[in-house]
Design a protein around this motif. Sequence first.
Motif, PDB file in Angstrom:
ATOM      1  N   MET A  47      31.830 -15.355 -21.992  1.00  0.00           N
ATOM      2  CA  MET A  47      31.987 -14.138 -21.208  1.00  0.00           C
ATOM      3  C   MET A  47      30.832 -13.829 -20.252  1.00  0.00           C
ATOM      4  O   MET A  47      31.059 -13.195 -19.211  1.00  0.00           O
ATOM      5  CB  MET A  47      32.220 -12.945 -22.135  1.00  0.00           C
ATOM      6  N   ILE A  51      30.925 -11.583 -16.726  1.00  0.00           N
ATOM      7  CA  ILE A  51      30.261 -10.274 -16.675  1.00  0.00           C
ATOM      8  C   ILE A  51      29.319 -10.182 -15.478  1.00  0.00           C
ATOM      9  O   ILE A  51      29.327  -9.194 -14.738  1.00  0.00           O
ATOM     10  CB  ILE A  51      29.495 -10.017 -17.995  1.00  0.00           C
ATOM     11  N   ASP A  57      28.493  -5.350 -16.039  1.00  0.00           N
ATOM     12  CA  ASP A  57      27.420  -4.681 -16.764  1.00  0.00           C
ATOM     13  C   ASP A  57      26.879  -3.488 -15.984  1.00  0.00           C
ATOM     14  O   ASP A  57      26.768  -2.379 -16.510  1.00  0.00           O
ATOM     15  CB  ASP A  57      26.303  -5.664 -17.133  1.00  0.00           C
ATOM     16  N   GLY A  87      24.237 -12.321 -28.500  1.00  0.00           N
ATOM     17  CA  GLY A  87      25.622 -12.407 -28.063  1.00  0.00           C
ATOM     18  C   GLY A  87      26.359 -13.618 -28.593  1.00  0.00           C
ATOM     19  O   GLY A  87      27.503 -13.870 -28.203  1.00  0.00           O
ATOM     20  N   LEU A 110      33.981 -10.539 -30.773  1.00  0.00           N
ATOM     21  CA  LEU A 110      34.467 -11.095 -29.514  1.00  0.00           C
ATOM     22  C   LEU A 110      35.564 -12.129 -29.737  1.00  0.00           C
ATOM     23  O   LEU A 110      36.571 -12.147 -29.028  1.00  0.00           O
ATOM     24  CB  LEU A 110      33.311 -11.751 -28.749  1.00  0.00           C
ATOM     25  N   VAL A 225      28.730  -9.580 -30.984  1.00  0.00           N
ATOM     26  CA  VAL A 225      27.420  -9.104 -30.542  1.00  0.00           C
ATOM     27  C   VAL A 225      26.769  -8.333 -31.689  1.00  0.00           C
ATOM     28  O   VAL A 225      27.415  -7.490 -32.325  1.00  0.00           O
ATOM     29  CB  VAL A 225      27.547  -8.205 -29.300  1.00  0.00           C
ATOM     30  N   TYR A 243      29.770  -2.574 -25.414  1.00  0.00           N
ATOM     31  CA  TYR A 243      31.146  -2.809 -25.848  1.00  0.00           C
ATOM     32  C   TYR A 243      32.109  -2.710 -24.667  1.00  0.00           C
ATOM     33  O   TYR A 243      32.977  -3.582 -24.486  1.00  0.00           O
ATOM     34  CB  TYR A 243      31.546  -1.799 -26.931  1.00  0.00           C
ATOM     35  N   THR A 245      31.519  -3.162 -21.572  1.00  0.00           N
ATOM     36  CA  THR A 245      31.300  -4.293 -20.665  1.00  0.00           C
ATOM     37  C   THR A 245      32.031  -5.534 -21.153  1.00  0.00           C
ATOM     38  O   THR A 245      32.751  -6.196 -20.390  1.00  0.00           O
ATOM     39  CB  THR A 245      29.794  -4.585 -20.541  1.00  0.00           C
ATOM     40  N   TYR A 246      31.849  -5.863 -22.419  1.00  0.00           N
ATOM     41  CA  TYR A 246      32.516  -7.044 -22.981  1.00  0.00           C
ATOM     42  C   TYR A 246      34.030  -6.848 -23.050  1.00  0.00           C
ATOM     43  O   TYR A 246      34.794  -7.803 -22.847  1.00  0.00           O
ATOM     44  CB  TYR A 246      31.961  -7.345 -24.374  1.00  0.00           C
ATOM     45  N   LYS A 247      34.461  -5.627 -23.337  1.00  0.00           N
ATOM     46  CA  LYS A 247      35.896  -5.342 -23.401  1.00  0.00           C
ATOM     47  C   LYS A 247      36.538  -5.590 -22.035  1.00  0.00           C
ATOM     48  O   LYS A 247      37.614  -6.201 -21.943  1.00  0.00           O
ATOM     49  CB  LYS A 247      36.110  -3.891 -23.826  1.00  0.00           C
ATOM     50  N   VAL A 290      38.277  -8.734 -28.773  1.00  0.00           N
ATOM     51  CA  VAL A 290      37.150  -7.797 -28.662  1.00  0.00           C
ATOM     52  C   VAL A 290      37.515  -6.514 -29.401  1.00  0.00           C
ATOM     53  O   VAL A 290      38.429  -5.792 -28.999  1.00  0.00           O
ATOM     54  CB  VAL A 290      36.831  -7.498 -27.189  1.00  0.00           C
TER      55      VAL A 290
END
Length: 328
Positions: A47, A51, A57, A87, A110, A225, A243, A245-247, A290
């Motif tokens: 990811m 990102i 981010d 991560g 993740l 993470v 969260y 951001t990763y989602k 996620v």
Amino acid sequence: MLKIMLRSLAVAGLAAAALTLPGTARAQTPEKVTIVVFSFPSLGAFMPPVIKAKKMDTAHGIDINFVERPPDAYTTQFNSGEFQVGGSAAVLTVGLADLRGVKVKYLFNLFDFWGTFVTSNPAVKTIKDLEGKQVAAAASTTNFVMSEFFAKKQGVDPSKMQIVNTAPPGLVGYAVANRADAVQLWEPAYTLLKARKPDIRILDTKMAATWKSFAGGERIPYLGVAAHTDWIEKHPTLVPKLYDTYKEAGEFIAEHPEEAAALIAPKSTPEQRTALVSLIKANERLGMNVAPAGEMSKQIEAVYKVGIDVGYFKSEPSKDTIYAKPMK
């Protein structure tokens, strides 16, 4: 008219002054977060390029600096606190850190677990045939530990496998060159390997049936993470931002697999790129999921029991390792 002009100038002056206030400047500047991850083709490196390329981010008020490390260095430098956020945090490594006195928490998941043993050796037909054979593996990774668990449940004695230890990026090379009787690896490495070597075979560990019998469910929280508890206490508002951001990255990858694959594996061949797109679309082996750790605490505790079963843990890690606060 003069009063109106003076009032307008005063308002403009106050607005300009507000922009220079320290608090306002800080609010406009994304907070920096350094996250250590494994190198590609590991899932922890899946990811980050998306990102950063899409500036997800900074859109959520943070500026992430992703730093790559091989598994051994990752574990050492994360556990020591040199890196406060990880991560490529496998559930098992978080549990092991806790048992060693390192206070960390699994923030969010993740990817669910998928790992396998592959071979092109005609003499290796079943997982049991690995006894007495050379198996290339990144032995310090928890994907290998989990795969050992599933092999053990099929009657394999892991101690009888001759493990050739290498870093994750070297696993595909071992398989392509037939430098070992079998190779233990996971996604996206398997998909990239299959595109280069179509005759490679998976050895069935009956993972789905075994997990349902062992844990009573289907999903296996695997990698996400994590962060040191003291970092979380100092930066409570950053956890939901991480969260989110990763989602968003996960949603983008699922919705735009072609564009995502180009960002994730820019040096891949057209065949590998096509295979990676198919992997993302199916998601069966990729297992992208996620989700907050607090919503899957029972499954995480089942993974901890795997650690005890294979001797990775001497006792069960604390439930405090599971971040339970909501992400909103």
